[in-house]
Design an enzyme around this catalytic site. Structure first.
Site, PDB file in Angstrom:
ATOM      1  N   TYR A  32       0.743  -1.206   0.075  1.00  0.00           N
ATOM      2  CA  TYR A  32      -0.030  -0.117  -0.073  1.00  0.00           C
ATOM      3  C   TYR A  32       1.077   1.311  -0.167  1.00  0.00           C
ATOM      4  O   TYR A  32       1.986   1.276   0.161  1.00  0.00           O
ATOM      5  CB  TYR A  32      -1.155   0.008   1.240  1.00  0.00           C
ATOM      6  CG  TYR A  32      -0.229   0.438   2.744  1.00  0.00           C
ATOM      7  CD1 TYR A  32       0.536  -0.612   3.366  1.00  0.00           C
ATOM      8  CD2 TYR A  32      -0.410   1.495   3.150  1.00  0.00           C
ATOM      9  CE1 TYR A  32       1.096  -0.216   4.548  1.00  0.00           C
ATOM     10  CE2 TYR A  32       0.086   2.000   4.400  1.00  0.00           C
ATOM     11  CZ  TYR A  32       0.793   0.968   4.972  1.00  0.00           C
ATOM     12  OH  TYR A  32       1.403   1.419   6.239  1.00  0.00           O
ATOM     13  N   LYS A 145       6.550  -1.864   1.805  1.00  0.00           N
ATOM     14  CA  LYS A 145       5.275  -1.200   2.382  1.00  0.00           C
ATOM     15  C   LYS A 145       3.936  -2.289   2.238  1.00  0.00           C
ATOM     16  O   LYS A 145       3.237  -2.187   1.611  1.00  0.00           O
ATOM     17  CB  LYS A 145       4.941   0.191   1.904  1.00  0.00           C
ATOM     18  CG  LYS A 145       4.091   0.988   2.696  1.00  0.00           C
ATOM     19  CD  LYS A 145       4.088   2.413   2.560  1.00  0.00           C
ATOM     20  CE  LYS A 145       3.097   3.096   3.244  1.00  0.00           C
ATOM     21  NZ  LYS A 145       3.401   3.177   4.657  1.00  0.00           N
ATOM     22  N   GLU A 178      12.227   2.138  14.341  1.00  0.00           N
ATOM     23  CA  GLU A 178      11.529   3.298  13.740  1.00  0.00           C
ATOM     24  C   GLU A 178      10.007   3.224  14.563  1.00  0.00           C
ATOM     25  O   GLU A 178      10.105   2.123  15.476  1.00  0.00           O
ATOM     26  CB  GLU A 178      11.009   3.107  12.696  1.00  0.00           C
ATOM     27  CG  GLU A 178      10.229   1.618  11.947  1.00  0.00           C
ATOM     28  CD  GLU A 178      10.016   1.624  10.613  1.00  0.00           C
ATOM     29  OE1 GLU A 178       9.920   2.813   9.879  1.00  0.00           O
ATOM     30  OE2 GLU A 178       9.944   0.491  10.144  1.00  0.00           O
ATOM     31  N   LEU A 203      10.921   1.229   7.385  1.00  0.00           N
ATOM     32  CA  LEU A 203      10.463   1.637   6.170  1.00  0.00           C
ATOM     33  C   LEU A 203      11.101   3.054   5.485  1.00  0.00           C
ATOM     34  O   LEU A 203      11.492   3.630   6.425  1.00  0.00           O
ATOM     35  CB  LEU A 203       8.988   1.828   6.212  1.00  0.00           C
ATOM     36  CG  LEU A 203       8.457   2.395   4.919  1.00  0.00           C
ATOM     37  CD1 LEU A 203       7.933   1.333   3.982  1.00  0.00           C
ATOM     38  CD2 LEU A 203       7.258   3.352   5.169  1.00  0.00           C
TER      39      LEU A 203
HETATM   40  N1  PDD Z   1       2.686   4.943   7.558  1.00  0.00           N
HETATM   41  N2  PDD Z   1       7.654   3.782   9.169  1.00  0.00           N
HETATM   42  C1  PDD Z   1       6.266   2.782   9.101  1.00  0.00           C
HETATM   43  C2  PDD Z   1       6.418   1.393   9.761  1.00  0.00           C
HETATM   44  C3  PDD Z   1       5.116   3.631   8.712  1.00  0.00           C
HETATM   45  O1  PDD Z   1       3.922   2.810   8.413  1.00  0.00           O
HETATM   46  C4  PDD Z   1       5.275   4.889   7.944  1.00  0.00           C
HETATM   47  C5  PDD Z   1       3.985   5.590   7.308  1.00  0.00           C
HETATM   48  C6  PDD Z   1       6.523   5.577   8.188  1.00  0.00           C
HETATM   49  C7  PDD Z   1       6.679   6.971   7.696  1.00  0.00           C
HETATM   50  O2  PDD Z   1       6.635   6.898   6.015  1.00  0.00           O
HETATM   51  P1  PDD Z   1       6.123   8.092   5.043  1.00  0.00           P
HETATM   52  O3  PDD Z   1       7.079   9.063   5.626  1.00  0.00           O
HETATM   53  O4  PDD Z   1       6.540   7.383   3.966  1.00  0.00           O
HETATM   54  O5  PDD Z   1       4.548   8.267   5.365  1.00  0.00           O
HETATM   55  C8  PDD Z   1       7.600   4.881   8.540  1.00  0.00           C
HETATM   56  C9  PDD Z   1       1.649   5.203   6.911  1.00  0.00           C
HETATM   57  C10 PDD Z   1       1.347   6.725   6.996  1.00  0.00           C
HETATM   58  C11 PDD Z   1       0.388   4.474   7.366  1.00  0.00           C
HETATM   59  O6  PDD Z   1       0.474   3.313   7.626  1.00  0.00           O
HETATM   60  O7  PDD Z   1      -0.699   5.017   7.567  1.00  0.00           O
END
Ligand code: PDD
Length: 283
Positions: A32, A145, A178, A203
């Site tokens: 996703y 992701k 993270e 991620l």
């Molecule tokens: N989550 N690490 C994890 C495990 C995440 O699920 C996310 C983002 C990030 C940050 O990634 P980005 O800057 O590309 O949003 C880091 C999204 C927003 C979610 O699952 O809703």
């Protein structure tokens, strides 16, 4: 009424249906993306597109659109049809619908879903959030992701039940990887800004990567080096990044204030730089 996109059709979200044999449902066999839009304009779109293609490649699902441009066209259509000015695009692709069997199905078309969500009110977070520490219980490909988010869901719920916004996860050596939905940063006692390097343990957040790039242009160095629990406990400042919240100050760890409990100066500067960068994408 929210209109979503599902396998080539635009329809009211409440009428959209997916098979009980969708492989995303049965095996979490899918990926996703979450992309932010402001004034109906997409932010950091190119980076999300690159990560989407990478995730598909890593789990061996063929790119299910006619061309790269098709994804943007679908999103633009959704932004036109729906009334939301600010919010998020949720895009999910699974390996498709097939009789339950762990092996990849010989003939199946990916199931493609795109939907919009309005921006929640985040003003209560901007003064700084609390985090709690947990063990990282995830698999060894956190760089993908994937929709397989059970450890993230449990970690986030654990944070919530303990009055915190987020859990920061630790590997076996007690280095912070993270958050459950965000990337983690500290300003160390020596004034160094640190975040975990890009590898299979985290991620590659679009916000993380963008912040590192824009900070570098302003001559602020963010070291991509893992920080330990000990460094975290002794840090000067901390913050987290994600598409949904941008750059967010962290003011408490495990119920203990970081220094005075106020937002750190370096964090403030980085928030400013990042927001300025986003603003320029809206022109
Ligand atoms: N989550 N690490 C994890 C495990 C995440 O699920 C996310 C983002 C990030 C940050 O990634 P980005 O800057 O590309 O949003 C880091 C999204 C927003 C979610 O699952 O809703």
């Amino acid at each position: 009424m929210t209109i979503c996109y599902i396998n080539g059709k635009y329809m009211p979200k409440i009428e959209s249906k997916i098979s009980i044999e969708d492989r995303g449902l049965n095996f979490s066999d899918g990926i996703y993306e979450v992309i932010r839009f402001k004034n109906k304009k997409l932010l950091n779109y190119k980076d999300h597109q690159i990560r989407l293609e990478r995730s598909l490649h890593e789990i061996k699902i063929n790119f299910p659109f006619a061309s790269k441009k098709s994804v943007k066209i679908i999103i633009s259509n959704l932004l036109k049809i729906n009334s939301y000015e600010n919010g998020f695009v949720y895009l999910q692709i699974t390996r498709g619908t097939a009789t339950r069997n762990h092996l990849f199905p010989k003939f199946s078309k990916p199931n493609v879903i795109l939907s919009l969500y309005p921006e929640p009110n985040l003003s209560n977070l901007s003064k700084g959030v609390s985090i709690i520490l947990t063990d990282d219980m995830r698999w060894k490909r956190c760089d993908i992701k994937s929709v397989s988010l059970l450890p993230n869901v449990l970690g986030k719920q654990f944070a919530h039940e303990n009055g915190c916004y987020e859990s920061w996860q630790m590997d076996k050596e007690q280095y912070i990887t993270e958050g459950t939905t965000s990337n983690a940063f500290i300003v160390s006692g020596a004034g160094k800004i640190k975040t975990h390097p890009l590898n299979n343990k985290i991620l590659g957040g679009v916000t993380r990567n963008t912040l590192i790039r824009v900070a570098k242009k302003k001559k602020i160095r963010i070291e991509e080096k893992a920080f330990s629990l000990k460094e975290l406990i002794n840090c000067e400042e901390a913050f987290l990044t994600s598409t949904t919240v941008g750059v967010l100050p962290v003011t408490k760890i495990n119920n203990k204030k970081i220094k005075s409990g106020k937002i750190g100066n370096k964090t403030k500067i980085l928030i400013e730089i990042y927001n300025e960068f986003l603003k320029n994408q809206l022109i």
